[in-house]
Motif scaffolding. Structure first.
Motif, PDB file in Angstrom:
ATOM      1  N   ASN B  94       7.278   4.184  -3.705  1.00 52.35           N
ATOM      2  CA  ASN B  94       6.360   4.002  -2.571  1.00 52.35           C
ATOM      3  C   ASN B  94       6.513   5.131  -1.566  1.00 52.35           C
ATOM      4  O   ASN B  94       6.244   4.977  -0.395  1.00 52.35           O
ATOM      5  CB  ASN B  94       6.535   2.630  -1.915  1.00 52.35           C
ATOM      6  CG  ASN B  94       7.820   2.521  -1.120  1.00 52.35           C
ATOM      7  OD1 ASN B  94       8.728   3.316  -1.329  1.00 52.35           O
ATOM      8  ND2 ASN B  94       7.878   1.552  -0.233  1.00 52.35           N
ATOM      9  N   ASP B 122      -3.212   7.890   0.532  1.00 54.68           N
ATOM     10  CA  ASP B 122      -2.732   7.579   1.869  1.00 54.68           C
ATOM     11  C   ASP B 122      -1.424   6.784   1.780  1.00 54.68           C
ATOM     12  O   ASP B 122      -1.381   5.719   1.180  1.00 54.68           O
ATOM     13  CB  ASP B 122      -3.801   6.740   2.566  1.00 54.68           C
ATOM     14  CG  ASP B 122      -3.506   6.617   4.024  1.00 54.68           C
ATOM     15  OD1 ASP B 122      -2.329   6.732   4.386  1.00 54.68           O
ATOM     16  OD2 ASP B 122      -4.445   6.420   4.803  1.00 54.68           O
ATOM     17  N   VAL B 123      -0.377   7.325   2.353  1.00 54.32           N
ATOM     18  CA  VAL B 123       0.925   6.683   2.265  1.00 54.32           C
ATOM     19  C   VAL B 123       0.890   5.274   2.837  1.00 54.32           C
ATOM     20  O   VAL B 123       1.483   4.345   2.300  1.00 54.32           O
ATOM     21  CB  VAL B 123       1.978   7.510   3.030  1.00 54.32           C
ATOM     22  CG1 VAL B 123       3.336   6.889   2.876  1.00 54.32           C
ATOM     23  CG2 VAL B 123       1.989   8.920   2.541  1.00 54.32           C
ATOM     24  N   VAL B 124       0.201   5.145   3.957  1.00 58.05           N
ATOM     25  CA  VAL B 124       0.164   3.843   4.620  1.00 58.05           C
ATOM     26  C   VAL B 124      -0.438   2.793   3.692  1.00 58.05           C
ATOM     27  O   VAL B 124       0.117   1.714   3.491  1.00 58.05           O
ATOM     28  CB  VAL B 124      -0.646   3.959   5.932  1.00 58.05           C
ATOM     29  CG1 VAL B 124      -0.960   2.593   6.481  1.00 58.05           C
ATOM     30  CG2 VAL B 124       0.137   4.788   6.931  1.00 58.05           C
ATOM     31  N   ALA B 125      -1.560   3.142   3.086  1.00 59.09           N
ATOM     32  CA  ALA B 125      -2.207   2.195   2.187  1.00 59.09           C
ATOM     33  C   ALA B 125      -1.343   1.952   0.959  1.00 59.09           C
ATOM     34  O   ALA B 125      -1.249   0.825   0.464  1.00 59.09           O
ATOM     35  CB  ALA B 125      -3.570   2.744   1.773  1.00 59.09           C
ATOM     36  N   LEU B 126      -0.694   3.017   0.481  1.00 60.35           N
ATOM     37  CA  LEU B 126       0.182   2.882  -0.682  1.00 60.35           C
ATOM     38  C   LEU B 126       1.290   1.878  -0.407  1.00 60.35           C
ATOM     39  O   LEU B 126       1.570   0.991  -1.218  1.00 60.35           O
ATOM     40  CB  LEU B 126       0.779   4.244  -1.032  1.00 60.35           C
ATOM     41  CG  LEU B 126       1.937   4.201  -2.014  1.00 60.35           C
ATOM     42  CD1 LEU B 126       1.436   3.821  -3.399  1.00 60.35           C
ATOM     43  CD2 LEU B 126       2.682   5.507  -2.048  1.00 60.35           C
ATOM     44  N   ARG B 127       1.904   2.008   0.734  1.00 57.49           N
ATOM     45  CA  ARG B 127       3.052   1.143   1.034  1.00 57.49           C
ATOM     46  C   ARG B 127       2.613  -0.300   1.289  1.00 57.49           C
ATOM     47  O   ARG B 127       3.424  -1.214   1.193  1.00 57.49           O
ATOM     48  CB  ARG B 127       3.825   1.690   2.219  1.00 57.49           C
ATOM     49  CG  ARG B 127       4.586   2.951   1.837  1.00 57.49           C
ATOM     50  CD  ARG B 127       5.367   3.499   2.995  1.00 57.49           C
ATOM     51  NE  ARG B 127       5.921   4.812   2.659  1.00 57.49           N
ATOM     52  CZ  ARG B 127       6.184   5.739   3.553  1.00 57.49           C
ATOM     53  NH1 ARG B 127       5.923   5.523   4.827  1.00 57.49           N
ATOM     54  NH2 ARG B 127       6.696   6.889   3.176  1.00 57.49           N
ATOM     55  N   ALA B 128       1.343  -0.455   1.652  1.00 58.98           N
ATOM     56  CA  ALA B 128       0.840  -1.820   1.768  1.00 58.98           C
ATOM     57  C   ALA B 128       0.750  -2.460   0.381  1.00 58.98           C
ATOM     58  O   ALA B 128       0.804  -3.671   0.243  1.00 58.98           O
ATOM     59  CB  ALA B 128      -0.528  -1.822   2.443  1.00 58.98           C
ATOM     60  N   ARG B 129       0.617  -1.629  -0.648  1.00 59.06           N
ATOM     61  CA  ARG B 129       0.528  -2.169  -2.008  1.00 59.06           C
ATOM     62  C   ARG B 129       1.881  -2.223  -2.688  1.00 59.06           C
ATOM     63  O   ARG B 129       2.089  -3.004  -3.605  1.00 59.06           O
ATOM     64  CB  ARG B 129      -0.425  -1.307  -2.832  1.00 59.06           C
ATOM     65  CG  ARG B 129      -1.847  -1.335  -2.321  1.00 59.06           C
ATOM     66  CD  ARG B 129      -2.718  -0.380  -3.089  1.00 59.06           C
ATOM     67  NE  ARG B 129      -2.964  -0.850  -4.446  1.00 59.06           N
ATOM     68  CZ  ARG B 129      -3.599  -0.130  -5.364  1.00 59.06           C
ATOM     69  NH1 ARG B 129      -4.017   1.078  -5.067  1.00 59.06           N
ATOM     70  NH2 ARG B 129      -3.801  -0.623  -6.567  1.00 59.06           N
ATOM     71  N   VAL B 130       2.762  -1.326  -2.309  1.00 57.41           N
ATOM     72  CA  VAL B 130       4.096  -1.294  -2.890  1.00 57.41           C
ATOM     73  C   VAL B 130       5.095  -1.508  -1.762  1.00 57.41           C
ATOM     74  O   VAL B 130       5.423  -0.581  -1.030  1.00 57.41           O
ATOM     75  CB  VAL B 130       4.367   0.043  -3.608  1.00 57.41           C
ATOM     76  CG1 VAL B 130       5.717   0.007  -4.290  1.00 57.41           C
ATOM     77  CG2 VAL B 130       3.271   0.351  -4.589  1.00 57.41           C
TER      78      VAL B 130
END
Lengths: 473, 295, 429
Positions: B94, B122-130
């Motif tokens: 993530n 987008d890191v922010v969106a990525l971390r919302a998924r992981v």
């Protein structure tokens, strides 16, 4: 003021005594060592000595120097007072019965005459005689001092020297003397605090005998001018500290309004966003602001900022005083920016990385992490820092002395001139004043007030900061 | 940020120290850059699929050419001696490594067919998924409620207070914490016991409805009872989430995971069904580690 | 990323929130950068103002005049005795060439204005020149003489010609123009600024007196605060038992570090001057007050330096049978000394810039003589700045700024020294 020649002679005599003392100690060290070595019969039997020979030498030195220096110091403190008393007792009775201030002037004249300076009036025969007497007394006293000090040094050295024997635990004794000196040094901090408290407290008590405490604490008017003749109008000044406190708080508040956002935001930016290169440059430059003497800020405020603000105000049709609280507060704010930013930097960095990780791991942006995780976590520490900054602003003197006003207006309009506690202390005490007037004593009462306010702010702030640190340790 | 760096360095030296004192250890063995992972790295329905991942910390080559799939609604355990790179690999998934200065990641990490290291991601969106759960429980110094609500709030997942309340309750229930804390949601999260704190952190992570939850030694700071509780929870969570867990405890890996990957000095040595890895390891290093010969 | 059927409804909400959140992120970031830039620009404005106002003070206007050193006036008997020359009045001699050059100037008031071209000090300057070289007597020599501060300001452009032309000194402008046209006006390096004491006349005022006062004050401060501070730091860090007294001392030190400086001034006034009877305005008293003020800084820095020495060093020394004191003095102290020195230098820099407490103990008097020792009445650089800043003459603005530049130069040098020391001796254990 002390006439130059007198101090010059005094200084020379002091240095002569010190040089002789130095020679004595060198001799003492050598003799102490030698006696220690002799006592066991030379270097080959050195193992029979309890301590290294140099410790015996040091032991002698300490015994020679410490008592002698103490006596010299005490003597220096007492000599003038004693001599003055002696002189006064020889003066004609009508002079002795003069009021203390006049008598002081007289003594001053005698001193001046004794060293051959010009006096304020043509000296009367009695004064001349007194001056001669003083001169001879001084000569005797100086000589006596030299003799006594050196005799004590010799006696001390001799005492220590005779005590030397192979079984004497010289090292332990030297070490406990050194330790005693260290304890004494550490005690200076306590003595300073006691000194501060006592000196302001005593004079304040005297002030409160003339002006009731309640008038001082709750009075709304401050005009310390006391009439020269008692029958003049407004013979007694008003000593209400409220306007001063209000002025102090107003300026400090403006300063904090400037310093806290700028200091905090720059600390955040430097800690969380800035590239290492920017940090390496910007941080020291911002810290330069903390190293600039306050008198420079005062000059800057009076010369540049105050006229600028006044012109700015005029251009939009506002009436701004040339000594406006805004100018002083603004510059004071600039001064405490690095204070706020370095304290904030400390507390922000103390927030554990794990909290940042947790927030980033949830997908928070950097500013969300800062605003919603780091700042709330760092809040107590930042509050402590702000309180310390406030205490600094309240106690700051030079900026307000140079840029704020003198008249005690009770107002919250930052465009008007206000005065502060520190400004009044300076104005009351700078210049020649008799020491017993309510005016001078009022300065000490203000000092006490200032000390108590800043002390309580500091204690609270330090406690908050410490508790905050413990939380993350 | 420097904090992480130092712990990483610390981990490295900690990993190397025993190899110096016991030179006969196989730790010293260099597997070489053309080493091929033993076992099947691919699965049918991957949540995340990685190929040829390389990680550098400045000069240090921390992860060497790792290819691995994380299967959907499965628990995959990553084991290996300390300093082997298992945590580093996990943090790539993530992009938590982004916060470490001097860290460089190469290779392909596909989430839903897109490389998460792509510029457009987008890191922010990525971390919302992981999402991620860390080794030490790290609740925010806020109330229990605010801890859980933090993620949904920043991501705008709840339209109003009622929805937020629902999310908080649902997350706490899933993390098995609801019954214990429902009467003191306003109490600070830091006041809970260690095990509760960690379950709070898990609840916080799943409150944003991630697809994958990464867990970096989530029970290593806890006592056995709390650990057992967490392991139970992980097993329950498998229904809704994909879970990748790093652990130093082989028993734990055996208990909670379906697949196990063994890391050694930056290499993925072997991967396979958990039962197979623990009963019939194919690579010598895996076997040595499983049988407790080192690590 | 939006492709694929696995995307959950919550993820769509995340996507929707992104633009707004990034805008907020950018705003926040811009605010931070703005704060930094604002802070940096304050530093820049401060320095530009001070330097812009002050750099001209390092040059001073001089007027070249042909002075006839008339033996009749200086030394009628021809003794060449310095005492005789000292008694002579040089004022006339100096005014003579002005009178000859500007013959058209008539009337007492105009003449007096004419003489105001030169500083009051010009006659003394010539006198000193003659005392140094009596062979000049009887000759007509071209001498560069110190100009009055108003002329100086006019030449430097600090007073606009227009303002002066409107006032009653309008004629001054014409005369200065003429002298300039004849090449008789020059700006030369301002030596008096560095060699003289204070003066009411800006062109004669220098910082030497204040600098000497600062020197003696700092000397006293250093001699007292360094040994006491180091001893206290060693005791507190190495020997002190953990008891209430030690706690009290520590609390005291921390609080003293934050007591307003002016309160220390009150202490100095009440204790050192009124109680001990030490002389007012003396660097000795200033040094004592500043010692008490800098002690907390030195003690705190000293303890930090001692703390950074690893315990293994102490254990090693104790292990081979050194006493506790020997361990500290032979092993710990030498390692901690650079750190302690750094702290002391920073403390001294603070003391050098301190003003308020010195006002309380009378170091604010107008003192022309350069002090020769720590008991002579003196002032210090920051107080001199304060005094000049209060003076109405335009020329003092320039001098104040220049004095600030000198003070800042000293401070920067001291801090640089501390940094160098720290870099050089910094050890990582």
């Amino acid at each position: 003021m002390l006439p130059a020649e007198e101090t010059g002679e005094n200084g020379m005599q002091n240095s002569v005594i010190l040089i002789v003392l130095l020679l004595l100690t060198a001799l003492g060290y050598h003799l102490g060592r030698r006696r220690a070595l002799h006592s066991v019969g030379g270097t080959q039997a050195i193992r029979h000595l309890h301590s290294l020979p140099s410790y015996y030498g040091l032991y002698v030195v300490l015994w020679a120097v410490i008592p002698a220096l103490l006596v010299m110091l005490l003597w220096g403190l007492v000599q003038d007072t004693v001599l003055n008393e002696l002189i006064i007792s020889t003066l004609p009775p009508e002079m002795q019965s003069l009021p203390p201030e006049r008598l002081g002037l007289l003594i001053n004249d005698i001193h001046n005459l004794a060293v051959g300076n010009i006096t304020s009036e043509a000296p009367s025969p009695a004064i001349k005689a007194a001056a001669d007497h003083l001169r001879s007394l001084q000569a005797v006293a100086d000589l006596a001092r030299a003799v006594v000090v050196l005799a004590i040094a010799t006696a001390g050295a001799l005492f220590a020297w005779r005590a030397i024997s192979p079984t004497m635990r010289a090292r332990n004794r030297v070490e406990s003397i050194l330790k005693g000196l260290m304890v004494a040094s550490a005690m200076v901090a306590i003595l300073t605090t006691i000194g501060i408290v006592l000196s302001v407290l005593f004079e304040s008590l005297r002030f409160f005998q003339k002006v009731p405490v309640t008038d001082f604490l709750f009075g709304l008017e401050w005009s310390p001018q006391i009439a020269i003749r008692s029958d003049q109008v407004g013979a007694s000044g008003a000593f209400g500290a409220i306007p001063l406190l209000a002025g102090t708080l107003l300026i400090s508040f403006i300063a904090l309004v400037v310093a806290v956002p700028i200091g905090l935001m720059s600390a955040i930016y430097l800690a969380e966003y800035a590239s290492p290169r920017l940090r390496a440059w910007a941080k020291p430059i911002l810290e330069v602001l903390a190293g600039i003497p306050t008198v420079v800020y005062g000059f800057f405020a009076a010369l540049t900022v105050a006229p600028f603000i006044r012109n700015l105000g005029e251009s939009v049709g506002l009436d701004v005083s040339s000594e406006s609280a805004l100018a002083a507060g603004l510059v004071m704010g600039i001064m405490i920016i690095p204070f706020v930013s370095s304290l904030s930097d400390d507390v922000i960095n103390a927030v554990p990385q794990s909290l940042r990780d947790a927030s980033y791991g949830l997908g928070a942006t950097q500013s969300e992490t800062i605003r919603q995780v780091i700042l709330p976590a760092a809040l107590p520490g930042i509050m402590g820092g702000v309180l310390l900054a406030a205490s600094r602003a309240i106690g700051e003197t030079m900026i307000v002395v140079m840029a704020a006003g003198l008249s005690a207006n009770l107002t919250i309009n930052p465009l008007e001139a206000v005065t502060t506690v520190t400004v009044q202390i300076v104005t009351l005490l700078v210049g020649d004043q008799e020491f017993d007037s309510a005016k001078t004593l009022a300065a000490f009462a203000l000092g006490l007030l200032l000390f108590l306010i800043t002390l309580s702010l500091n204690i609270v702030a330090l406690r908050i900061v410490r508790r905050y640190r413990e939380q993350y340790e | 940020m420097s904090l992480i760096e130092t712990t990483m360095v610390g981990e490295e030296t900690a990993g190397e120290a025993p190899s110096v004192s016991r030179p006969e250890q196989p730790m010293q063995e260099d597997l070489g850059s053309d080493f091929q992972t033993v076992g099947e790295v691919r699965v049918d329905n991957p949540a995340i699929s990685t190929t040829g991942v390389q990680v550098y910390y400045g000069e240090k080559h921390a992860i060497r050419n790792v290819s691995l799939d994380i299967g959907k609604n499965q628990v995959i355990a990553m084991i290996g001696p300390s300093g082997c790179g298992k945590s580093t690999y996990l943090r790539c998934l993530n992009r938590m490594n982004d916060t470490i200065e001097g860290c460089r990641v190469e290779g392909e990490i596909l989430l839903d067919g897109e490389n998460i290291y792509d510029k457009s991601i987008d890191v922010v969106a990525l971390r919302a998924r992981v999402g991620m759960v860390f080794q030490k429980p790290n609740p925010f110094p806020k109330s229990i409620y605010d801890n859980i609500a933090y993620g949904p709030k920043i991501h705008g997942l709840a339209a109003n207070r009622t929805e937020l309340d629902e999310i908080v309750e649902r997350s706490l229930r899933r993390a098995g914490l609801w019954e214990e804390v429902k009467d003191r949601l306003d109490a600070p999260g830091t006041g809970l016991s260690g095990g509760q704190q960690q379950r709070l952190c898990i609840a916080r992570a799943i409150a944003v409805e991630p697809e994958v939850v990464l867990m970096d030694e989530p029970a290593s700071a806890l006592d056995p009872i709390a650990t057992a509780r967490i392991e139970e929870l992980i097993d329950e969570l498998r229904e809704n989430y994909t879970i990748a867990i790093v652990t130093h405890s082989m028993q734990q890996a055996a208990r909670v995971s379906q697949r196990t990957a063994y890391f050694h000095m930056g290499h993925l040595v072997e991967v396979g069904e958990t039962t197979q890895i623990f009963t019939n390891p194919r690579h010598k290093l895996t076997e040595d580690y499983i049988t407790g010969r080192f690590g | 990323m939006s492709s694929g059927n696995s995307v959950s409804p919550s993820f769509e909400k995340v996507q929707a929130s992104l633009a707004r959140r990034y805008a907020r992120e950018r705003r926040f970031r811009a605010m931070g950068l703005g704060a930094i830039l604002l802070g940096l620009s304050f530093v820049a404005i401060l320095f530009i103002t001070i330097i812009g106002n002050g750099y001209t003070a390092f040059w001073q206007t001089y007027i070249r005049l042909p002075v006839y050193l008339d033996p009749q006036v200086i030394d009628p008997q021809g003794t060449r005795d310095p005492e005789v020359i000292r008694q002579a009045s040089f004022r006339k001699l100096v005014r003579q060439p002005l009178r000859e050059m500007f013959r058209e100037v008539k009337g007492r008031r105009d003449k007096r204005l004419l003489y105001k071209l030169l500083s009051d000090d010009a006659p003394h300057e010539v006198q000193q020149r003659v005392i140094d070289d009596p062979s000049l007597i009887g000759r007509k020599v071209e001498l560069w003489l110190l100009a009055d501060d108003e002329v100086d300001m006019l030449v430097k452009g600090h007073i606009p010609r227009e303002t002066l032309l409107e006032g009653r000194k309008a004629k001054l402008v014409g005369w200065v123009d003429r002298l300039q046209a004849e090449g008789r006006i020059e700006k030369r390096f301002n030596v008096p600024f560095f060699t003289r004491g204070d003066s009411r006349e800006p062109e004669q005022a220098g910082i030497a007196g204040a600098a000497a006062g600062s020197f003696y004050t700092l000397l006293v401060t250093l001699l007292l605060s360094f040994p006491i501070g180091v001893a206290a730091a060693i005791y507190l860090e190495e020997f002190a038992p953990k008891n209430r007294l030690t706690d009290l001392i520590e609390v005291n030190i921390n609080n003293l570090a934050a007591v307003p400086s002016i309160v220390f001034g009150l202490l100095g006034l009440a204790v050192f001057i009124n109680w001990f009877g030490l002389p007012r305005s003396a660097p000795l008293v200033g040094g004592l007050v500043l010692t008490l003020m800098t002690l907390p800084t030195i003690i705190i820095a000293g303890r930090a330096a001692l703390k950074s020495v690893p315990p293994s060093i102490r254990e090693a020394a104790l292990g081979i049978g050194a006493s506790h004191m020997q361990t500290v003095t032979h092993h710990v102290l030498p390692l901690a000394l650079p750190g302690m020195l750094t702290g002391a230098i920073i403390g001294m820099a603070q003391a050098l810039g301190e003003t308020a407490p010195l006002l309380m103990i009378g170091m604010v008097a107008f003192i022309v003589d350069i002090p020769q020792g720590p008991l002579d009445p003196a002032t210090v650089l920051p107080v001199q700045i304060y005094l000049w800043a209060d003076s109405p003459e335009r020329a003092f603005v320039e001098r104040t700024s220049a004095a600030i530049m000198v003070l800042l130069a000293f401070l920067i040098a001291m801090n640089a020294l501390a940094i160098v020391l720290r870099r050089r001796f910094e050890r990582r254990w």
